[in-house]
Write a protein that holds these residues in place. Structure first.
Motif, PDB file in Angstrom:
ATOM      1  N   ILE A  62       1.172  -1.093  -0.182  1.00  0.00           N
ATOM      2  CA  ILE A  62      -0.174   0.429   0.158  1.00  0.00           C
ATOM      3  C   ILE A  62       1.279   1.189  -0.111  1.00  0.00           C
ATOM      4  O   ILE A  62       1.744   1.041   0.801  1.00  0.00           O
ATOM      5  CB  ILE A  62      -1.038   0.075   1.591  1.00  0.00           C
ATOM      6  N   GLU A  63       0.325   2.428  -1.061  1.00  0.00           N
ATOM      7  CA  GLU A  63       1.350   3.406  -1.511  1.00  0.00           C
ATOM      8  C   GLU A  63       0.242   5.018  -0.626  1.00  0.00           C
ATOM      9  O   GLU A  63      -1.195   4.278  -0.164  1.00  0.00           O
ATOM     10  CB  GLU A  63       2.124   3.573  -2.155  1.00  0.00           C
ATOM     11  N   MET A  64       0.897   5.698   0.096  1.00  0.00           N
ATOM     12  CA  MET A  64      -0.185   6.703  -0.019  1.00  0.00           C
ATOM     13  C   MET A  64       0.262   7.819  -0.931  1.00  0.00           C
ATOM     14  O   MET A  64       0.873   7.993  -1.075  1.00  0.00           O
ATOM     15  CB  MET A  64       0.063   7.492   1.465  1.00  0.00           C
ATOM     16  N   VAL A  65      -1.363   8.197  -1.933  1.00  0.00           N
ATOM     17  CA  VAL A  65      -1.320   9.091  -3.033  1.00  0.00           C
ATOM     18  C   VAL A  65      -1.806  10.423  -2.896  1.00  0.00           C
ATOM     19  O   VAL A  65      -2.901  10.388  -1.858  1.00  0.00           O
ATOM     20  CB  VAL A  65      -1.219   8.245  -3.805  1.00  0.00           C
ATOM     21  N   GLU A  66      -1.511  11.471  -3.220  1.00  0.00           N
ATOM     22  CA  GLU A  66      -2.203  12.604  -3.074  1.00  0.00           C
ATOM     23  C   GLU A  66      -3.423  12.574  -4.021  1.00  0.00           C
ATOM     24  O   GLU A  66      -2.923  12.263  -5.725  1.00  0.00           O
ATOM     25  CB  GLU A  66      -1.090  13.603  -3.910  1.00  0.00           C
ATOM     26  N   ILE A  67      -4.359  12.649  -3.322  1.00  0.00           N
ATOM     27  CA  ILE A  67      -5.465  13.055  -4.821  1.00  0.00           C
ATOM     28  C   ILE A  67      -5.861  14.225  -5.126  1.00  0.00           C
ATOM     29  O   ILE A  67      -6.297  14.995  -4.072  1.00  0.00           O
ATOM     30  CB  ILE A  67      -6.689  12.110  -5.059  1.00  0.00           C
ATOM     31  N   GLU A  68      -6.782  14.685  -6.011  1.00  0.00           N
ATOM     32  CA  GLU A  68      -7.369  16.037  -5.978  1.00  0.00           C
ATOM     33  C   GLU A  68      -8.518  15.709  -5.552  1.00  0.00           C
ATOM     34  O   GLU A  68      -9.640  14.950  -6.257  1.00  0.00           O
ATOM     35  CB  GLU A  68      -7.076  16.735  -7.507  1.00  0.00           C
ATOM     36  N   ASP A  69      -9.106  16.399  -4.582  1.00  0.00           N
ATOM     37  CA  ASP A  69     -10.346  15.781  -3.777  1.00  0.00           C
ATOM     38  C   ASP A  69     -11.858  17.076  -4.612  1.00  0.00           C
ATOM     39  O   ASP A  69     -11.140  18.351  -4.537  1.00  0.00           O
ATOM     40  CB  ASP A  69     -10.596  16.034  -2.648  1.00  0.00           C
ATOM     41  N   ARG A  70     -12.367  16.578  -5.987  1.00  0.00           N
ATOM     42  CA  ARG A  70     -13.246  17.738  -5.969  1.00  0.00           C
ATOM     43  C   ARG A  70     -14.579  18.544  -5.574  1.00  0.00           C
ATOM     44  O   ARG A  70     -14.592  19.772  -5.455  1.00  0.00           O
ATOM     45  CB  ARG A  70     -13.902  17.366  -7.482  1.00  0.00           C
ATOM     46  N   LYS A  71     -15.462  17.943  -4.771  1.00  0.00           N
ATOM     47  CA  LYS A  71     -16.184  17.996  -3.553  1.00  0.00           C
ATOM     48  C   LYS A  71     -15.292  18.926  -2.681  1.00  0.00           C
ATOM     49  O   LYS A  71     -15.357  20.448  -2.836  1.00  0.00           O
ATOM     50  CB  LYS A  71     -16.513  17.619  -2.658  1.00  0.00           C
ATOM     51  N   LEU A  72     -14.506  18.842  -2.254  1.00  0.00           N
ATOM     52  CA  LEU A  72     -13.457  20.128  -1.474  1.00  0.00           C
ATOM     53  C   LEU A  72     -12.355  20.212  -1.534  1.00  0.00           C
ATOM     54  O   LEU A  72     -11.914  22.095  -1.066  1.00  0.00           O
ATOM     55  CB  LEU A  72     -12.533  18.820  -0.494  1.00  0.00           C
ATOM     56  N   LYS A  73     -12.172  20.441  -3.392  1.00  0.00           N
ATOM     57  CA  LYS A  73     -11.561  21.142  -3.922  1.00  0.00           C
ATOM     58  C   LYS A  73     -10.104  21.655  -2.999  1.00  0.00           C
ATOM     59  O   LYS A  73     -10.015  22.822  -2.940  1.00  0.00           O
ATOM     60  CB  LYS A  73     -12.001  23.162  -4.132  1.00  0.00           C
ATOM     61  N   ARG A  74      -9.419  20.632  -2.822  1.00  0.00           N
ATOM     62  CA  ARG A  74      -8.299  20.770  -2.760  1.00  0.00           C
ATOM     63  C   ARG A  74      -7.347  19.457  -2.423  1.00  0.00           C
ATOM     64  O   ARG A  74      -8.788  18.277  -2.854  1.00  0.00           O
ATOM     65  CB  ARG A  74      -7.360  21.247  -1.086  1.00  0.00           C
ATOM     66  N   LYS A  75      -6.396  19.406  -2.588  1.00  0.00           N
ATOM     67  CA  LYS A  75      -5.654  17.749  -2.703  1.00  0.00           C
ATOM     68  C   LYS A  75      -6.088  17.189  -0.951  1.00  0.00           C
ATOM     69  O   LYS A  75      -5.778  17.826  -0.465  1.00  0.00           O
ATOM     70  CB  LYS A  75      -4.161  18.471  -2.674  1.00  0.00           C
ATOM     71  N   ARG A  76      -5.236  15.730  -1.073  1.00  0.00           N
ATOM     72  CA  ARG A  76      -6.018  15.125  -0.289  1.00  0.00           C
ATOM     73  C   ARG A  76      -5.018  13.488  -0.456  1.00  0.00           C
ATOM     74  O   ARG A  76      -4.658  13.518  -1.120  1.00  0.00           O
ATOM     75  CB  ARG A  76      -6.986  14.735   0.588  1.00  0.00           C
ATOM     76  N   MET A  77      -4.695  12.981   1.071  1.00  0.00           N
ATOM     77  CA  MET A  77      -4.478  11.636   0.977  1.00  0.00           C
ATOM     78  C   MET A  77      -4.595  10.606   0.598  1.00  0.00           C
ATOM     79  O   MET A  77      -6.017  10.394   2.085  1.00  0.00           O
ATOM     80  CB  MET A  77      -2.728  11.308   1.424  1.00  0.00           C
ATOM     81  N   VAL A  78      -4.650   9.723  -0.127  1.00  0.00           N
ATOM     82  CA  VAL A  78      -4.869   8.495   0.228  1.00  0.00           C
ATOM     83  C   VAL A  78      -4.600   7.321   0.007  1.00  0.00           C
ATOM     84  O   VAL A  78      -3.662   7.880  -0.438  1.00  0.00           O
ATOM     85  CB  VAL A  78      -6.480   8.255  -0.866  1.00  0.00           C
ATOM     86  N   SER A  79      -5.040   6.264   0.572  1.00  0.00           N
ATOM     87  CA  SER A  79      -3.681   4.878   0.444  1.00  0.00           C
ATOM     88  C   SER A  79      -4.306   3.951  -1.079  1.00  0.00           C
ATOM     89  O   SER A  79      -5.128   4.488  -2.202  1.00  0.00           O
ATOM     90  CB  SER A  79      -4.667   3.865   1.625  1.00  0.00           C
ATOM     91  N   ARG A  80      -3.081   3.573  -1.367  1.00  0.00           N
ATOM     92  CA  ARG A  80      -3.992   3.279  -3.420  1.00  0.00           C
ATOM     93  C   ARG A  80      -2.978   1.404  -3.080  1.00  0.00           C
ATOM     94  O   ARG A  80      -1.813   1.768  -2.089  1.00  0.00           O
ATOM     95  CB  ARG A  80      -3.153   3.717  -3.941  1.00  0.00           C
ATOM     96  N   VAL A  81      -3.893   0.588  -3.346  1.00  0.00           N
ATOM     97  CA  VAL A  81      -3.035  -0.501  -3.577  1.00  0.00           C
ATOM     98  C   VAL A  81      -1.961  -1.546  -4.521  1.00  0.00           C
ATOM     99  O   VAL A  81      -2.358  -1.381  -5.978  1.00  0.00           O
ATOM    100  CB  VAL A  81      -4.280  -1.642  -3.315  1.00  0.00           C
TER     101      VAL A  81
END
Lengths: 654, 156, 291
Positions: free
Chosen positions: A598-617
């Motif tokens: 599992i790695e942690m990646v940054e995604i663009e959250d469209r609803k929050l209109k900011r970047k946040r970290m999520v896990s990716r397998v």
């Protein structure tokens, strides 16, 4: 949704205790079940045809086969579904044989349980999703870390199949520990005679790229696609220009102790570690060189006719891609300075087995004479002490180092070969000579070379009157004995390299409490690690002699080649997946994953209109164990084939 | 719970056994050791009571504590989790997680008034068909003594 | 500096000179030793071979006695007492079962909180060799000794924690500080035969004989000890050893405190040299250490 339930008689294996017709009848009444029937042998061709035909005729889209254990026939029925045109992951098996008909005798109770088990499978399959296999492309290059006999053999084996290999060795020359040995047991072959052809073979091989005086500093990615950073330390000599003429080290005025000769001999500040070094290009020891310490001298540069000396060379980091990695980092000799009874490493004439190898070697520091390092006099009475560091939970390691009994028998033999008047005494706990022609070899050392074997430990070694007094127990005669020795040779055990844990962490492979790398399975996957695409060979996994080391090197090569011959790697889709909408980026799964999948990646959250970290397998690395799902507070990560929704429905069905 | 995909709480369903109380037990078995151990019990024709219904999971570490709570809330009389022996996990460390997690859960269940006998763990390897049969016998006996689970009735 | 002093049976009898010289050194260096009132046997040799709990309860009883007098750590000069006190604390700290049993015997709670120290540690570590050096009135130049630690002072591993197990240096360093030359020799931690002195004297004659021979071979004129049992075996039995081995050893066996006292300028008459079997005065006079 149209579920079909197929109940198997398994001859009479199931129908003997379970009323299969009753099971089918009950199954037909379950929600979403469109069709239920029985058959004598569901796994047989007609049985499979029955399923396939029913799918086509009745438009079934999910199947439950109520028969034996999925470990036997899950694959069979997946294939059956695929051929019938529906997704192979839409079948579930209800194990009414191993878990029911064979373990219960009451027909009514067994039938009732069988119905419950079918219910479970129907519930699960109703929440199954079509899954597809994924593919990982494979970079067709192999990295070998370590240039000892283990790494050399692995590189040669891989290159023989015409795949490119990159070998990284931290010392200035390849050859490893074996290059230091004089002879090898049990045949007494000269080590250099069997090793150097292989060293040259690696150097001349067009599929092998060697990086000596280099270290792996960073590894990322996964099987099929590793990205590796290699630090090429500044050699201060141009590898391409140098012809190996030796003028530089002939003129160099600085002498320091030679690591290769275990401190028994000297080398220059610019040096090749040993005459047969590969590459035969010197390296400057910048801690000793006058140019680097005092900005004086510069003789080597002056005498080098082709201008290969480069004082301004700097460390260089290169980045390369690999599909597989073979770890051949080897071992370190146990340091006996923790043993007060052997003089804390302070007595000059108490040496290690490796010292003995260098002395016995005719091109070694003593020209092949077994002498006392203190005064250079020939050693006549030599005491060998076994299990130094090995099998000692107090001061050393708990395991047996496997090679010391044999190399001591070899030393005892060589001692007599070098000097007819010399006498070997061996203190041992047990003689472990399990190997082809090993026991015979030890016997020969005793019978033909007159080595005296004494079963017991040594309690004290001390200097007196220019000799070493070795006092120990002879447990077979029940007495205490003292031997006046010229030389004491300790059979130091084999331990993990100093940087073993750093390497393991870099590669995401496991190590045990002795810092030895851990294989994926001690019996069935001895050269694999739990990280796919990374394989182990030689003594970095556990102490090994040369035959075993070479065998594991070839085994690891086959495993690596098994990947290389594929263009892409097929991956079972039963892996974990993150739902980004639910993931809070808490990293619980990241920490719980035994595979670092599992790695942690940054995604663009469209609803929050900011970047946040999520896990990716990382699908290629995930083994589908599901530990991540159990720690996820948000229910964001789930494992295909055993999803929360499926298991919850199963629980509800009961 | 909704995050875990449960749509509705199920109605109370108490097993009405003929005469005595026959507990309904859910077993979560890891695929590599305990499930294979139960298979071996089958191929060795060992006899044990039919009360445990097995749900196959990849690893004992896959089992979310909510599964156990859900089982007990939905009326199961007991839950059994079985995995590889400590140190033998197919996924190298999943059962360590499980062991820790469920030690905490067991305390928690007791704290909220649930008989700790209703939740049990065992380590059964793929070679221990006999042990699986023994574990089932003991767990069934234990839960039989604990009596029917009344939580779901109380819930109503 | 204040300590609860535990002399043990030897220092009140066979090792009277050890007791005398210790007290002289302590008072000269401003170290206050308060003898533990009503101290009892430390449990050495007989107890731990017969009843283990008794061999722990006895030292614990003494340590508790010291705790009540509030005089700091317990200091002892005898290596056997030191060993028993240390081992008792070790058990009380690490083995709960044993601790409960012993607490039952002594009727008090105790978890090893009273530290036990050897007087050698007090001089070399608590006071420190640098400080001691400033107090030395006369360096004992020209004397060559073998420092003999015996078997109990450093062992077992991880329990006494006083010095290196196989190659201790405290006595050697102490001797260096007062001007005495300590020879390099391998028998620092050999066994002298200990209490076999009475039951199986033959063993003591062999083992102590080996020690005397090695010390003499390595050029030592005297042996320095930190244990009354070692001193008694090497000193008292030296005549018998000579007879048995047909040797003529004449090696005085000093307590380290006696030599330290001399270097501090304390009068030889106060140090009990008359209690030795092998007369040390001859050697000391020869070296010009005493008049």
């Amino acid at each position: 949704m149209k579920i079909g339930v197929f109940v198997c008689h398994c001859g009479t294996n199931i129908s003997h205790t379970v009323d299969v017709e009753e099971v089918a009848k009950a199954a037909a009444k379950l929600p979403n079940v469109h069709f239920a029937t029985t058959y004598k042998y569901m796994c047989s061709s007609p049985g499979q045809a029955l399923i396939a035909d029913s799918i086509k005729e009745k438009g079934l889209d999910r199947i439950v086969v109520s028969a034996c254990s999925p470990s036997l026939h899950e694959k069979t029925f997946r294939k059956c579904l695929e051929e019938a045109g529906i997704n192979p992951y839409l079948v579930e098996m209800a194990n009414i044989r191993e878990h029911c008909s064979w373990v219960h005798s009451d027909r009514a109770q067994a039938t009732k349980k069988a119905i419950e088990l079918v219910k479970l499978s129907v519930a699960k399959v109703s929440r199954s999703k079509p899954l597809s296999k994924s593919f990982i492309p494979i970079e067709k290059r192999v990295l070998v870390i370590g240039g000892g006999i283990s790494g050399i053999q692995a590189a040669l084996d891989v290159s023989f199949a015409k795949f490119p290999v990159v070998m990284v060795e931290k010392e200035p020359s390849i050859g490893g520990k074996m290059a230091k040995f004089d002879k090898t047991f049990p045949t007494l072959d000269c080590a250099a005679c069997i090793l150097t052809p292989k060293m040259v073979g690696v150097a001349q091989n067009k599929y092998v790229t060697m990086h000596t005086f280099s270290e792996v500093v960073e590894v990322s990615g996964h099987v099929g696609d590793f990205t590796v950073k290699i630090k090429k330390k500044a050699r201060s000599v141009d590898l391409k220009k140098c012809t190996g003429c030796g003028a530089c080290y002939a003129k160099c005025p600085v002498k320091v102790t030679s690591e290769f000769d275990e401190g028994l001999g000297k080398r220059k500040a610019i040096y090749v570690p040993f005459p047969q070094a590969v590459p035969n290009v010197p390296v400057i020891d910048r801690n000793a060189c006058l140019w680097f310490t005092k900005k004086t001298c510069g003789l080597c540069k002056k005498v080098c006719a082709i201008g290969a000396i480069d004082y301004d060379q700097e460390d260089e980091i290169i980045e390369e891609k690999f599909g597989a990695i073979i770890v051949a980092t080897g071992f370190k000799q146990f340091d006996h300075s923790v043993y007060g009874e052997y003089g804390y490493g302070k007595f000059k004439d108490v040496v290690t087995g490796m010292h003995f190898e260098r002395m016995a070697n005719s091109s070694g520091p003593t020209g092949g004479k077994i002498v006392r390092p203190s005064d250079g006099k020939e050693a006549l009475d030599v005491v060998f002490i076994q299990c130094v560091g090995s099998r000692d939970e107090q001061k050393g390691v708990p395991y047996c180092s496997r090679v010391c009994c044999m190399y001591t028998a070899k030393h005892a033999t060589l001692l007599r070969e070098h000097n007819k008047n010399a006498q070997a005494y061996v203190f041992y706990i047990d003689v472990r000579a399990a190997g082809k022609n090993y026991e015979e070899f030890v016997k020969k050392a005793q019978d033909e070379y007159g080595a005296v074997y004494l079963r017991g430990r040594v309690s004290r070694v001390f200097e007196k009157g220019g000799k070493l007094i070795v006092r120990g127990a002879d447990t077979l005669s029940g007495s205490q004995i003292e031997i006046k020795a010229d030389l004491v040779v300790l059979a130091n055990g084999l331990i993990a390299q100093d940087d073993a844990t750093t390497i393991a962490q870099m590669l995401h492979i496991q190590y045990d409490k002795n810092r030895l790398f851990t294989e994926a399975h001690p019996k069935l996957a001895p050269v694999e690690t739990i990280t796919s695409g990374i394989f182990l060979t030689g003594a970095c996994q556990s102490p090994k002699d040369i035959p075993d080391t070479v065998a594991t090197a070839s085994a690891a090569s086959v495993k690596a080649l098994g990947l290389m011959v594929h263009d892409k790697l097929e991956k079972d889709p039963l892996v974990a997946r993150t739902n980004n909408d639910l993931c809070s980026g808490c990293k619980a799964c990241y920490l719980a994953c035994p595979y670092s999948a599992i790695e942690m990646v940054e995604i663009e959250d469209r609803k929050l209109k900011r970047k946040r970290m999520v896990s990716r397998v990382i699908e290629g690395v995930c083994a589908g164990c599901g530990n991540c799902t159990a720690v996820c507070r948000m229910g964001a990560i789930d494992v295909e084939g055993f999803t929360n929704r499926q298991i919850m429905r199963q629980i509800e069905a009961l | 719970m909704s995050a875990l995909g449960t749509d509705s709480m199920k109605d109370d369903k108490k097993m009405a056994a003929d005469g005595g109380f026959e507990p309904n037990i859910v077993g979560f078995l890891c695929n590599w050791c305990s499930y294979a151990g139960a298979d071996l019990a089958g191929t060795s024709r060992m006899q044990y009571p039919p009360n445990v219904k097995i749900i196959r999971v990849p690893c004992s570490g896959r089992v979310n504590p909510l599964f156990i709570l859900k089982c007990l809330m939905d009326g199961a009389d007991g839950v059994l989790i079985s995995g590889c022996h400590i140190g033998d996990c197919h996924y190298s460390e999943g059962n360590y997680y499980a062991r820790r997690r469920f030690a905490v859960l067991k305390n928690f269940l007791e704290y909220i008034g649930i008989d700790p006998r209703r939740f049990q763990m065992s380590w059964v390897s793929a070679a221990e068909g006999d042990k699986w049969a023994k574990v089932v016998k003991e767990v069934v006996e234990d839960i039989r003594n604990a009596g029917p689970n009344t939580i779901s009735a109380e819930k109503k | 500096m204040k300590y609860a002093y535990y002399p043990g049976c030897s220092l009140h009898s066979t090792a009277k000179e050890y007791d005398l010289s210790t007290k002289e050194v302590a008072s000269a260096l401003g170290i206050e030793l308060v003898e533990i009132p009503g101290w009892a046997c430390c449990g050495a040799t007989p107890a731990h071979l017969t009843v283990q709990s008794l061999s722990i309860a006895l030292p614990v009883k003494n340590l508790l006695q010291a705790k009540n007098m509030d005089a700091g750590d317990v200091v002892t000069c005898c290596a056997a007492c030191f060993s028993r006190l240390k081992i008792a604390n070790h058990f009380m700290e690490t083995e709960t079962e044993k601790r409960k049993e012993v607490e039952g015997i002594v009727g008090e709670r105790y978890e090893g909180e009273v530290k036990a120290r050897h007087f050698l540690e007090v001089l070399t570590k608590d006071l420190g060799l640098d400080k001691l050096k400033t107090k030395v009135a006369k360096e004992l130049k020209g004397l060559k000794v073998a420092c003999y630690y015996g078997c109990l002072l450093t062992r077992p591993k991880g329990v006494t924690g006083i010095d290196d197990l196989e190659d201790p240096r405290l006595l050697d360093d102490l001797m260096g500080t007062i001007g005495v030359e300590a020879v390099k020799w391998p028998y620092k931690t050999e066994c002298c035969g200990a209490s076999f002195s009475l039951s199986k004297t033959e063993i003591v004659l062999k083992l102590s004989g080996d020690i005397l021979e090695m010390a003499s071979d390595e050029g030592a004129e005297a042996i320095v000890v930190a244990c009354p049992l070692c001193q008694s075996n090497l000193d008292l039995r030296q005549g018998m050893i000579n007879k048995k081995l047909k040797k003529s050893f004449d090696i005085p066996i000093f307590y380290f405190t006696q030599l330290v006292a001399l270097s501090l300028g304390i009068a030889p008459g106060k140090l009990g040299f008359d209690k030795h079997m092998v007369n040390p005065v001859k050697l000391l006079k020869k070296k010009g250490i005493i008049a």
